[in-house]
Design a protein around this motif. Structure first.
Motif, PDB file in Angstrom:
ATOM      1  N   VAL A  18       0.817  -1.107  -0.138  1.00 37.29           N
ATOM      2  CA  VAL A  18      -0.051   0.123   0.058  1.00 37.29           C
ATOM      3  C   VAL A  18       0.906   1.323  -0.117  1.00 37.29           C
ATOM      4  N   GLN A  19       2.028   1.262   0.850  1.00 36.37           N
ATOM      5  CA  GLN A  19       2.620   2.462   0.765  1.00 36.37           C
ATOM      6  C   GLN A  19       3.412   2.616  -0.497  1.00 36.37           C
ATOM      7  N   ILE A  20       4.055   1.622  -0.955  1.00 38.89           N
ATOM      8  CA  ILE A  20       4.773   1.779  -2.375  1.00 38.89           C
ATOM      9  C   ILE A  20       3.605   2.167  -3.421  1.00 38.89           C
ATOM     10  N   ALA A  21       2.684   1.460  -3.481  1.00 38.41           N
ATOM     11  CA  ALA A  21       1.776   2.149  -4.405  1.00 38.41           C
ATOM     12  C   ALA A  21       1.018   3.378  -4.251  1.00 38.41           C
ATOM     13  N   ASP A  22       0.964   3.978  -3.208  1.00 32.31           N
ATOM     14  CA  ASP A  22       0.586   5.326  -2.757  1.00 32.31           C
ATOM     15  C   ASP A  22       1.543   6.301  -3.248  1.00 32.31           C
ATOM     16  N   SER A  23       2.728   6.111  -3.097  1.00 33.58           N
ATOM     17  CA  SER A  23       3.780   6.805  -3.392  1.00 33.58           C
ATOM     18  C   SER A  23       3.875   6.855  -4.994  1.00 33.58           C
ATOM     19  N   ILE A  24       3.793   5.883  -5.697  1.00 34.06           N
ATOM     20  CA  ILE A  24       4.145   5.856  -7.000  1.00 34.06           C
ATOM     21  C   ILE A  24       2.806   6.414  -7.535  1.00 34.06           C
ATOM     22  N   TYR A  73       4.322 -16.660 -16.039  1.00 37.73           N
ATOM     23  CA  TYR A  73       4.356 -15.617 -17.101  1.00 37.73           C
ATOM     24  C   TYR A  73       3.302 -14.322 -16.512  1.00 37.73           C
ATOM     25  N   GLU A  74       4.059 -13.012 -16.888  1.00 36.74           N
ATOM     26  CA  GLU A  74       3.263 -12.071 -16.613  1.00 36.74           C
ATOM     27  C   GLU A  74       1.943 -11.618 -17.260  1.00 36.74           C
ATOM     28  N   ALA A  75       0.970 -11.269 -16.352  1.00 38.62           N
ATOM     29  CA  ALA A  75      -0.303 -11.156 -16.877  1.00 38.62           C
ATOM     30  C   ALA A  75      -0.299  -9.905 -17.752  1.00 38.62           C
ATOM     31  N   ASP A  76      -1.154  -9.791 -18.689  1.00 33.66           N
ATOM     32  CA  ASP A  76      -1.402  -8.657 -19.631  1.00 33.66           C
ATOM     33  C   ASP A  76      -2.091  -7.687 -18.825  1.00 33.66           C
ATOM     34  N   THR A  77      -1.763  -6.483 -18.971  1.00 30.69           N
ATOM     35  CA  THR A  77      -2.068  -5.263 -18.206  1.00 30.69           C
ATOM     36  C   THR A  77      -2.672  -4.336 -19.205  1.00 30.69           C
ATOM     37  N   GLY A  78      -2.861  -4.847 -20.309  1.00 32.16           N
ATOM     38  CA  GLY A  78      -3.402  -3.717 -21.384  1.00 32.16           C
ATOM     39  C   GLY A  78      -2.230  -2.850 -21.609  1.00 32.16           C
ATOM     40  N   PRO A  79      -2.774  -1.681 -22.705  1.00 37.23           N
ATOM     41  CA  PRO A  79      -1.791  -0.831 -23.101  1.00 37.23           C
ATOM     42  C   PRO A  79      -1.194  -0.045 -21.906  1.00 37.23           C
ATOM     43  N   ASP A  80      -0.006   0.377 -22.092  1.00 40.39           N
ATOM     44  CA  ASP A  80       0.511   1.380 -21.166  1.00 40.39           C
ATOM     45  C   ASP A  80       0.039   2.692 -21.294  1.00 40.39           C
ATOM     46  N   LEU A  81       0.471   3.417 -20.035  1.00 36.15           N
ATOM     47  CA  LEU A  81      -0.133   4.818 -20.357  1.00 36.15           C
ATOM     48  C   LEU A  81       0.440   5.578 -21.392  1.00 36.15           C
ATOM     49  N   GLU A  82      -0.241   6.376 -21.682  1.00 36.17           N
ATOM     50  CA  GLU A  82      -0.078   7.292 -22.848  1.00 36.17           C
ATOM     51  C   GLU A  82       0.734   8.513 -22.481  1.00 36.17           C
ATOM     52  N   VAL A  83       2.167   8.555 -22.728  1.00 36.90           N
ATOM     53  CA  VAL A  83       2.712   9.669 -22.360  1.00 36.90           C
ATOM     54  C   VAL A  83       3.451  10.628 -23.438  1.00 36.90           C
ATOM     55  N   GLY A 132       3.154  -1.311 -13.465  1.00 31.96           N
ATOM     56  CA  GLY A 132       3.182  -2.008 -12.284  1.00 31.96           C
ATOM     57  C   GLY A 132       1.716  -1.530 -11.520  1.00 31.96           C
ATOM     58  N   LEU A 133       1.428  -0.107 -11.812  1.00 35.68           N
ATOM     59  CA  LEU A 133       0.021   0.324 -11.138  1.00 35.68           C
ATOM     60  C   LEU A 133      -1.162  -0.385 -11.728  1.00 35.68           C
ATOM     61  N   ALA A 134      -1.116  -0.780 -13.021  1.00 31.96           N
ATOM     62  CA  ALA A 134      -2.084  -1.426 -13.694  1.00 31.96           C
ATOM     63  C   ALA A 134      -2.222  -2.752 -13.099  1.00 31.96           C
ATOM     64  N   HIS A 135      -1.248  -3.319 -12.671  1.00 26.94           N
ATOM     65  CA  HIS A 135      -1.080  -4.758 -11.900  1.00 26.94           C
ATOM     66  C   HIS A 135      -1.846  -4.616 -10.582  1.00 26.94           C
ATOM     67  N   TYR A 136      -1.390  -3.516  -9.984  1.00 28.06           N
ATOM     68  CA  TYR A 136      -1.914  -3.404  -8.528  1.00 28.06           C
ATOM     69  C   TYR A 136      -3.272  -3.062  -8.564  1.00 28.06           C
ATOM     70  N   ARG A 137      -4.127  -2.460  -9.570  1.00 23.95           N
ATOM     71  CA  ARG A 137      -5.131  -1.976  -9.504  1.00 23.95           C
ATOM     72  C   ARG A 137      -5.989  -3.122  -9.858  1.00 23.95           C
ATOM     73  N   ALA A 138      -5.471  -4.029 -10.222  1.00 17.00           N
ATOM     74  CA  ALA A 138      -6.258  -5.570 -11.012  1.00 17.00           C
ATOM     75  C   ALA A 138      -6.174  -6.444  -9.730  1.00 17.00           C
ATOM     76  N   GLY A 139      -5.597  -6.225  -8.686  1.00 17.37           N
ATOM     77  CA  GLY A 139      -5.661  -6.906  -7.423  1.00 17.37           C
ATOM     78  C   GLY A 139      -4.192  -7.725  -7.573  1.00 17.37           C
ATOM     79  N   ARG A 140      -3.546  -7.811  -8.356  1.00 15.25           N
ATOM     80  CA  ARG A 140      -2.183  -8.534  -8.571  1.00 15.25           C
ATOM     81  C   ARG A 140      -0.767  -7.910  -7.776  1.00 15.25           C
ATOM     82  N   THR A 141      -1.126  -7.647  -6.629  1.00 17.24           N
ATOM     83  CA  THR A 141      -0.121  -7.031  -5.603  1.00 17.24           C
ATOM     84  C   THR A 141       1.422  -7.692  -5.776  1.00 17.24           C
ATOM     85  N   THR A 142       1.582  -9.039  -5.501  1.00 13.50           N
ATOM     86  CA  THR A 142       2.708  -9.465  -5.580  1.00 13.50           C
ATOM     87  C   THR A 142       3.425  -9.049  -7.066  1.00 13.50           C
ATOM     88  N   GLU A 143       2.564  -9.119  -8.128  1.00 10.66           N
ATOM     89  CA  GLU A 143       3.218  -8.908  -9.541  1.00 10.66           C
ATOM     90  C   GLU A 143       3.427  -7.393  -9.544  1.00 10.66           C
TER      91      GLU A 143
END
Length: 219
Positions: A18-24, A73-83, A132-143
């Motif tokens: 939670v602390q890492i995700a909040d900071s990011i 194998y890493e789960a698909d997070t969809g498209p990355d952020l548009e930067v 990484g935030l996409a993984h976190y929001r999808a509930g894949r905390t360890t990923e």
């Protein structure tokens, strides 16, 4: 929270995540706001603060034991952020101090510096963190933690460190009333030797950049 708790590698994994995700997430939101250019007078000092805080988060990830993902194998997070828009906004906002020189590996002997851009670096960092935030929001905390830790070592950590050095150097030059070496015209796609960097460097007086970038020289 005490320093001992802050830097503990044995605290509850959920609290750590939670602390890492909040900071990011805070970093992504803050950098996106700076890029809008609504407060250009505070852009550089604010970026200095935000990148410094992000590297504390990276240090916590780096000091933590290796995080192993639950799946092979890493789960698909969809498209990355548009930067692209973020990058372009910073190109304009940070002109003429966007380009700087950097040595990527301080332990590799006699490595010539290469040209980099703060705008590119910030966009790349946001891309890595957002993945990484996409993984976190999808509930894949360890990923998410695995990705943030892995990419801290392999990409966004070195990139953020280089960016912090550039920002800190910029602030120091202005506060100490020292002229900057301009790298305008330096092509960041070229692999230039150290003498080429010196040859192409021009002079930019501090007073020309201090006001627009939110810095003031020492009296």
């Amino acid at each position: 929270m005490s320093d001992a708790t802050l830097h503990s590698t044995t605290q509850d994994p959920a609290d750590f995540a939670v602390q890492i995700a909040d900071s990011i997430e805070s970093f992504i939101v803050a950098v996106t706001e700076v890029a809008k250019g609504d407060e250009p007078d505070s852009a550089v000092p604010f970026l200095l603060l935000e990148v410094s805080q992000l590297l504390l988060t990276g240090g916590r990830l780096g000091a933590h034991e290796d995080i192993v993902p639950e799946e092979r194998y890493e789960a698909d997070t969809g498209p990355d952020l548009e930067v692209d828009e973020l990058r372009e906004r910073f190109v304009v906002l940070l002109d003429p101090v966007d380009v700087f020189s950097e040595v990527f590996d301080p332990y590799e002997p006699r490595k010539a510096p290469v040209a980099c851009r703060i705008s590119d670096n910030l966009a790349d960092i946001v891309t890595d963190l957002g993945h990484g935030l996409a993984h976190y929001r999808a509930g894949r905390t360890t990923e998410a933690l695995w990705w943030w830790q892995f990419s801290y070592f392999s990409n966004w950590g070195p990139t953020a460190s280089a960016t912090l050095r550039a920002l800190q150097s910029l602030v120091a030059h202005v506060r100490l009333d020292q002229p900057l070496q301009e790298l305008d015209g330096l092509d960041t796609d070229e692999d230039l030797a150290e003498e080429d960097l010196a040859e192409q460097a021009g002079r930019v007086m501090v007073q020309e950049i201090a006001g627009p970038l939110g810095l003031r020289s020492a009296p």
